[in-house]
Design a protein around this motif. Structure first.
Motif, PDB file in Angstrom:
ATOM      1  N   UNK A  83     -18.502   6.965 -11.526  1.00  0.00           N
ATOM      2  CA  UNK A  83     -18.392   8.397 -11.765  1.00  0.00           C
ATOM      3  C   UNK A  83     -17.649   9.140 -10.674  1.00  0.00           C
ATOM      4  N   UNK A  84     -16.895   8.423  -9.845  1.00  0.00           N
ATOM      5  CA  UNK A  84     -16.109   9.061  -8.792  1.00  0.00           C
ATOM      6  C   UNK A  84     -14.633   9.047  -9.185  1.00  0.00           C
ATOM      7  N   UNK A  85     -13.873   9.911  -8.549  1.00  0.00           N
ATOM      8  CA  UNK A  85     -12.419   9.924  -8.714  1.00  0.00           C
ATOM      9  C   UNK A  85     -11.791   9.108  -7.599  1.00  0.00           C
ATOM     10  N   UNK A  86     -10.907   8.190  -7.960  1.00  0.00           N
ATOM     11  CA  UNK A  86     -10.208   7.379  -6.966  1.00  0.00           C
ATOM     12  C   UNK A  86      -8.839   7.999  -6.703  1.00  0.00           C
ATOM     13  N   UNK A  87      -8.590   8.313  -5.440  1.00  0.00           N
ATOM     14  CA  UNK A  87      -7.303   8.868  -5.034  1.00  0.00           C
ATOM     15  C   UNK A  87      -6.463   7.727  -4.468  1.00  0.00           C
ATOM     16  N   UNK A  88      -5.364   7.432  -5.122  1.00  0.00           N
ATOM     17  CA  UNK A  88      -4.504   6.318  -4.722  1.00  0.00           C
ATOM     18  C   UNK A  88      -3.591   6.759  -3.590  1.00  0.00           C
ATOM     19  N   UNK A  89      -3.583   6.003  -2.480  1.00  0.00           N
ATOM     20  CA  UNK A  89      -2.790   6.372  -1.316  1.00  0.00           C
ATOM     21  C   UNK A  89      -2.059   5.138  -0.752  1.00  0.00           C
ATOM     22  N   UNK A  90      -0.913   4.801  -1.306  1.00  0.00           N
ATOM     23  CA  UNK A  90      -0.154   3.691  -0.721  1.00  0.00           C
ATOM     24  C   UNK A  90       0.293   4.036   0.700  1.00  0.00           C
ATOM     25  N   UNK A  91       0.280   3.033   1.574  1.00  0.00           N
ATOM     26  CA  UNK A  91       0.742   3.224   2.937  1.00  0.00           C
ATOM     27  C   UNK A  91       1.441   1.954   3.396  1.00  0.00           C
ATOM     28  N   UNK A  92       2.034   2.005   4.580  1.00  0.00           N
ATOM     29  CA  UNK A  92       2.829   0.880   5.067  1.00  0.00           C
ATOM     30  C   UNK A  92       1.967   0.018   5.984  1.00  0.00           C
ATOM     31  N   UNK A  93       1.539  -1.106   5.456  1.00  0.00           N
ATOM     32  CA  UNK A  93       0.606  -1.951   6.191  1.00  0.00           C
ATOM     33  C   UNK A  93       1.245  -2.567   7.434  1.00  0.00           C
ATOM     34  N   UNK A  94       2.559  -2.693   7.427  1.00  0.00           N
ATOM     35  CA  UNK A  94       3.241  -3.252   8.594  1.00  0.00           C
ATOM     36  C   UNK A  94       2.973  -2.445   9.850  1.00  0.00           C
ATOM     37  N   UNK A  95       2.868  -1.122   9.698  1.00  0.00           N
ATOM     38  CA  UNK A  95       2.576  -0.267  10.851  1.00  0.00           C
ATOM     39  C   UNK A  95       1.175  -0.544  11.378  1.00  0.00           C
ATOM     40  N   UNK A  96       0.238  -0.805  10.481  1.00  0.00           N
ATOM     41  CA  UNK A  96      -1.120  -1.139  10.903  1.00  0.00           C
ATOM     42  C   UNK A  96      -1.140  -2.491  11.616  1.00  0.00           C
ATOM     43  N   UNK A  97      -0.353  -3.431  11.114  1.00  0.00           N
ATOM     44  CA  UNK A  97      -0.294  -4.755  11.745  1.00  0.00           C
ATOM     45  C   UNK A  97       0.216  -4.654  13.181  1.00  0.00           C
ATOM     46  N   UNK A  98       1.175  -3.767  13.409  1.00  0.00           N
ATOM     47  CA  UNK A  98       1.702  -3.600  14.761  1.00  0.00           C
ATOM     48  C   UNK A  98       0.610  -3.097  15.710  1.00  0.00           C
ATOM     49  N   UNK A  99      -0.269  -2.246  15.198  1.00  0.00           N
ATOM     50  CA  UNK A  99      -1.352  -1.703  16.013  1.00  0.00           C
ATOM     51  C   UNK A  99      -2.404  -2.763  16.327  1.00  0.00           C
ATOM     52  N   UNK A 100      -2.672  -3.630  15.361  1.00  0.00           N
ATOM     53  CA  UNK A 100      -3.764  -4.594  15.518  1.00  0.00           C
ATOM     54  C   UNK A 100      -3.303  -5.967  15.974  1.00  0.00           C
ATOM     55  N   UNK A 101      -1.982  -6.214  15.937  1.00  0.00           N
ATOM     56  CA  UNK A 101      -1.474  -7.525  16.314  1.00  0.00           C
ATOM     57  C   UNK A 101      -1.612  -8.568  15.227  1.00  0.00           C
TER      58      UNK A 101
END
Length: 210
Positions: A30-48
């Motif tokens: 019963x919730x609304x899902x808000x779709x938010x594509x993002x660039x995972x490569x940028x996250x990988x750079x932060x986490x290694x």
């Protein structure tokens, strides 16, 4: 109505599997899902991190697990030849569409995912992205202009930066009332959490009105 933020990358296998479950998830919770594509490569750079299939020892397991998960949820799936890819064009196109029609953008997102993971299309080729949009009577000329515009380039950068600040480090990543959940295998747990939170809120409301 309460909302779940669904962060994903268009080159993410588990993001694809999660996307295929979101319609049922909305009905169930019963919730609304808000779709938010993002660039995972940028996250990988932060986490290694590195792409899953490129990781020593873990890579073969994750390939097997992706295929197994797809079979279990009866979703067509195959690792594309050009995996992974930087999904800048479909991500910018998604937000351009979402600015006027979130429903259409969601359909487009599913087409991009299915084209890549089910049909083996090279979604790093912008022409395949535009072809997916054309099936929904989208003005492809306007989309071509949009994906090269500073507006949507900056928007994707901002969404990605905000996702990382919130703690999203992979795909899919979900947030519900600030609570984080990572992975396609956490969707059922997320549904349970939502049910618990709603039950708690309802009980608190009953107590306050006594």
């Amino acid at each position: 109505m309460s909302e779940v933020s669904f962060y994903f990358d268009f080159s993410s296998p588990y993001g694809y599997l999660a996307a295929e479950r979101m319609d049922e998830f909305e009905i169930r919770t019963g919730v609304t899902v808000i779709w938010r594509p993002f660039m995972i490569g940028a996250a990988f750079k932060k986490t290694g991190q590195s792409p899953l299939l490129e990781q020593p020892v873990r890579g073969p397991y994750f390939r097997h697990d992706m295929e197994r998960c797809a079979r279990l949820q009866n979703t067509p799936f195959a690792i594309p030849e050009n995996f992974p890819y930087a999904a800048l064009v479909p991500t910018r196109a998604y937000y351009w569409l979402a600015s006027t029609s979130p429903t259409l953008a969601r359909k487009f997102a599913k087409d991009i995912y299915r084209g890549y993971f089910a049909d083996g299309l090279d979604m790093s080729d912008p022409e395949n992205v535009f072809a997916a949009a054309s099936r929904h009577s989208v003005d492809v000329g306007e989309m071509r202009t949009a994906v090269e515009s500073r507006t949507w380039k900056d928007h994707v950068r901002t969404v990605t930066e905000d996702a990382i600040k919130m703690g999203a480090f992979g795909s899919p990543f979900f947030f519900y009332e600030g609570e984080p959940f990572f992975g396609n295998d956490r969707i059922d747990q997320l549904a349970q959490w939502i049910s618990l939170r709603k039950s708690t809120a309802s009980s608190q409301f009953d107590e306050d009105t006594i």
